[in-house]
Write a protein that holds these residues in place. Structure first.
Motif, short mmCIF file in Angstrom:
data_model
loop_
_atom_site.label_atom_id
_atom_site.label_comp_id
_atom_site.label_asym_id
_atom_site.label_seq_id
_atom_site.Cartn_x
_atom_site.Cartn_y
_atom_site.Cartn_z
N TYR A 106 10.23 -15.20 -1.59
CA TYR A 106 10.32 -15.97 -2.86
C TYR A 106 10.32 -14.87 -3.87
CZ TYR A 106 9.23 -20.40 -0.96
OH TYR A 106 8.97 -21.48 -0.19
N ALA A 107 10.60 -13.36 -3.60
CA ALA A 107 10.44 -12.51 -4.42
C ALA A 107 9.46 -12.25 -5.49
CB ALA A 107 11.91 -12.69 -5.34
N TRP A 108 8.11 -12.39 -4.75
CA TRP A 108 6.86 -12.19 -5.37
C TRP A 108 6.43 -10.67 -5.42
CZ3 TRP A 108 4.24 -16.78 -2.61
CH2 TRP A 108 4.96 -18.09 -3.24
N GLU A 109 7.36 -9.93 -4.97
CA GLU A 109 6.84 -8.29 -4.96
C GLU A 109 6.13 -7.92 -6.13
OE1 GLU A 109 9.95 -9.19 -4.10
OE2 GLU A 109 10.45 -8.42 -2.21
N THR A 110 6.93 -8.25 -7.39
CA THR A 110 6.13 -7.69 -8.85
C THR A 110 4.88 -8.31 -8.85
OG1 THR A 110 8.51 -8.47 -9.11
CG2 THR A 110 7.31 -7.19 -10.89
N SER A 111 4.77 -9.77 -8.74
CA SER A 111 3.50 -10.23 -9.14
C SER A 111 2.30 -9.50 -8.36
CB SER A 111 3.55 -11.75 -9.09
OG SER A 111 3.73 -12.11 -7.82
N PHE A 112 2.54 -9.37 -6.93
CA PHE A 112 1.68 -8.78 -5.97
C PHE A 112 1.20 -7.39 -6.32
CE2 PHE A 112 1.93 -12.57 -3.52
CZ PHE A 112 0.80 -12.75 -2.79
N LYS A 113 2.40 -6.51 -6.72
CA LYS A 113 2.55 -5.15 -7.06
C LYS A 113 1.55 -5.05 -8.29
CE LYS A 113 4.61 -1.14 -8.42
NZ LYS A 113 6.16 -0.53 -8.72
N LYS A 114 1.59 -5.93 -9.50
CA LYS A 114 0.80 -5.99 -10.72
C LYS A 114 -0.59 -6.32 -10.22
CE LYS A 114 4.34 -7.52 -13.88
NZ LYS A 114 4.90 -8.20 -14.95
N ALA A 115 -0.98 -7.25 -9.42
CA ALA A 115 -2.46 -7.52 -8.93
C ALA A 115 -2.90 -6.57 -8.21
CB ALA A 115 -2.15 -8.83 -8.22
N THR A 116 -2.10 -5.97 -7.28
CA THR A 116 -2.70 -4.73 -6.63
C THR A 116 -3.09 -3.49 -7.38
OG1 THR A 116 -1.67 -5.45 -4.53
CG2 THR A 116 -2.45 -3.37 -4.48
N SER A 117 -2.33 -3.38 -8.24
CA SER A 117 -2.30 -2.12 -9.16
C SER A 117 -3.30 -2.37 -10.23
CB SER A 117 -0.99 -1.77 -10.24
OG SER A 117 0.08 -1.61 -9.13
N ALA A 118 -3.76 -3.53 -10.65
CA ALA A 118 -4.88 -3.71 -11.60
C ALA A 118 -5.87 -3.47 -10.91
CB ALA A 118 -4.66 -5.26 -12.03
N ALA A 119 -5.90 -4.08 -9.50
CA ALA A 119 -7.37 -3.87 -8.78
C ALA A 119 -7.47 -2.36 -8.54
CB ALA A 119 -7.40 -4.91 -7.47
N ARG A 120 -6.45 -1.74 -7.99
CA ARG A 120 -6.54 -0.05 -8.07
C ARG A 120 -6.91 0.56 -9.10
NH1 ARG A 120 -3.10 4.37 -8.44
NH2 ARG A 120 -3.36 6.03 -6.64
N GLU A 121 -6.57 0.27 -10.51
CA GLU A 121 -6.93 0.73 -11.61
C GLU A 121 -8.36 0.51 -11.84
OE1 GLU A 121 -5.49 2.85 -13.56
OE2 GLU A 121 -3.56 2.83 -12.50
N GLU A 122 -8.84 -0.65 -11.50
CA GLU A 122 -10.36 -1.10 -11.64
C GLU A 122 -11.28 -0.06 -10.69
OE1 GLU A 122 -13.29 -4.78 -11.11
OE2 GLU A 122 -11.28 -5.00 -11.77
#
Length: 128
Positions: free
Chosen positions: A20-36
């Protein structure tokens, strides 16, 4: 914990994510969690550095204040080497446990987190 959960979720459903080409949304969620997570790690490191600074600096300040108080109170009496070295020896004995305080606080917080996780696992419903 949040970042690890998101990463595991992404790896577990990698075929669906790719389909479903959801890489970007998963990447954003993982990056946000990583930044936190990085923000919390930085905050913890700053707090640890500050507490270490105080723990290392307080014995010097206490020694100085003790000798100043002695000079003010017993101004006419001379501060002999016997009194000075005895005082420094006693203050060093008292400073020993104080230097372990940041490590003890850190270990208590890590033990608390581990107990919460263990409690969560032990109280989970049984798998039939």
């Amino acid at each position: 914990d949040e970042r690890v959960r998101l990463t595991n979720e992404t790896f577990g459903a990698i075929q669906v994510v790719k389909l479903y080409a959801w890489e970007t949304s998963f990447k954003k969620a993982t990056s946000a969690a990583r930044e936190e997570e990085l923000s919390k790690i930085l905050s913890f490191a700053n707090l640890r550095a500050l507490s270490t600074f105080f723990v290392q600096g307080i014995p010097v300040l206490v020694s100085t204040a003790t000798f100043l108080a002695y000079s003010v109170i017993y101004g006419a009496e001379e501060l002999t080497p016997a009194i000075a070295f005895t005082t420094l020896s006693l203050l060093t004995v008292l400073a020993g446990p104080l230097q372990n305080l940041p490590n003890i606080i850190n270990q208590i917080s890590q033990a608390s987190i581990a107990l919460e996780r263990l409690n969560e696992v032990l109280l989970a419903d049984e798998v039939p």
